[in-house]
Design an enzyme around this catalytic site. Structure first.
Site, PDB file in Angstrom:
ATOM      1  N   LYS A 187      42.099  43.333  39.369  1.00 48.00           N
ATOM      2  CA  LYS A 187      41.091  43.230  38.300  1.00 48.00           C
ATOM      3  C   LYS A 187      41.585  42.256  37.217  1.00 48.00           C
ATOM      4  O   LYS A 187      42.275  41.303  37.539  1.00 48.00           O
ATOM      5  CB  LYS A 187      40.763  44.613  37.727  1.00 48.00           C
ATOM      6  CG  LYS A 187      40.414  45.607  38.819  1.00 48.00           C
ATOM      7  CD  LYS A 187      39.754  46.843  38.285  1.00 48.00           C
ATOM      8  CE  LYS A 187      39.554  47.832  39.417  1.00 48.00           C
ATOM      9  NZ  LYS A 187      38.746  48.958  39.037  1.00 48.00           N
TER      10      LYS A 187
ATOM     11  N   GLY B 167      38.888  54.307  39.004  1.00 49.96           N
ATOM     12  CA  GLY B 167      39.625  54.286  37.743  1.00 49.96           C
ATOM     13  C   GLY B 167      39.542  55.588  36.963  1.00 49.96           C
ATOM     14  O   GLY B 167      39.919  55.648  35.795  1.00 49.96           O
TER      15      GLY B 167
HETATM   16  C1  PEP Z   1      38.527  49.443  42.564  1.00 50.60           C
HETATM   17  O1  PEP Z   1      38.090  49.143  41.460  1.00 50.60           O
HETATM   18  O2  PEP Z   1      38.275  48.723  43.542  1.00 50.60           O
HETATM   19  C2  PEP Z   1      39.324  50.667  42.667  1.00 50.60           C
HETATM   20  C3  PEP Z   1      39.362  51.275  43.818  1.00 50.60           C
HETATM   21  O3  PEP Z   1      39.948  51.082  41.523  1.00 50.60           O
HETATM   22  P1  PEP Z   1      40.936  52.354  41.365  1.00 50.60           P
HETATM   23  O4  PEP Z   1      41.841  52.385  42.567  1.00 50.60           O
HETATM   24  O5  PEP Z   1      41.699  52.072  40.098  1.00 50.60           O
HETATM   25  O6  PEP Z   1      40.077  53.555  41.267  1.00 50.60           O
END
Ligand code: PEP
Length: 250
Positions: free
Chosen positions: A11, A174
């Site tokens: 990200k 997240g």
């Molecule tokens: C993502 O945003 O693709 C994701 C899976 O985030 P997280 O693992 O932080 O939940």
């Protein structure tokens, strides 16, 4: 058998120095990655070229988090699929819930992005997933079916065979709240069944990744499910130790 894939979506995190240290730590631990698992790192655009310089003699591939809906031209601030291919990207995430939610990316835009990615030989990692209210209302199958039918299900079979799907329940991204292995498997099987309506046997060969608070402690149970072919990892991909532990969980 479906290809097993572990992709780390950084990200909008890391400076160049932090990104290089992260990649260096992954290279140092590369021998821990099972041979049948394709690991992909997905850093910010600014890092792609240098990350490729580090990874080019290794088995870890690189992907981008997004691409433009147009081929080239007066689209200030956009990065085209061809530019991504020119820095040796092999994968591109399309339709991440953060893009849908914060940047208004709808099916029409996502279809243009899919076409751009496929035109230059990038492998799209196409994300689908329901919001919390849709999960609670029990409408998640309908939501996911329409996300698929409006986009990837309209591809021709040859293009479709190059696509990877990621099931990412928005309520699990997240938040620390992971879908249980049973919840994830139920939706992955549904996705495969829905894709089979358009593509028949090809759907059995489509890699379907799970994403949403996947971490070392829950990865093995998720990856053990029949229709879960890997993970799209956000937060935990920013720690080489955690990301490699997730790779070992296959
Ligand atoms: C993502 O945003 O693709 C994701 C899976 O985030 P997280 O693992 O932080 O939940």
């Amino acid at each position: 058998m479906c290809k097993k894939i572990l992709a780390g979506n950084w990200k909008m995190n890391t400076t160049i120095e932090q990104g290089i240290s992260l990649v260096a730590a992954l290279i140092a631990g590369e021998k821990e990655i099972p041979a049948h698992v394709q690991v992909v790192v997905v850093p910010p655009f600014t890092h792609l070229h240098i990350v490729h310089q580090y990874l080019k003699n290794h088995g870890i591939m690189i992907g981008a988090q997004n691409c433009a809906a147009h081929a080239k031209g007066a689209y200030t601030g956009e990065v085209s699929a061809e530019m991504l291919a020119s820095v040796s990207c092999q994968y591109v995430i399309i339709g991440h819930s953060e893009r849908r939610e914060y940047y208004g990316e709808n099916a029409q835009i996502l279809n243009q992005k899919l076409a751009q990615a496929l035109r230059v030989g990038l492998t799209p990692i196409f994300c689908v997933g329901e919001r919390l209210e849709e999960r609670e209302a029990g409408s998640y199958f309908a939501v996911i079916a329409s996300q698929l039918r409006e986009t990837v299900a309209m591809l021709n079979p040859s293009d479709f065979s190059k696509v990877v799907i990621a099931y990412e329940p928005v309520w699990a991204i997240g938040t620390g709240k992971t879908a249980t292995a049973e919840q994830a498997q139920e939706v992955h099987a549904f996705i495969r069944k829905t894709l089979a309506e358009s593509f028949g046997i090809l759907a059995a060969q489509t890699s379907i990744l799970y994403g949403g608070s996947c971490k070392p402690s829950n990865a093995a149970e998720l990856f053990a499910q029949n229709d879960i072919d890997g993970g799209l990892i956000g937060g935990a991909s920013l720690s080489a130790e955690d990301f490699l532990a997730i790779a070992r969980a296959f």
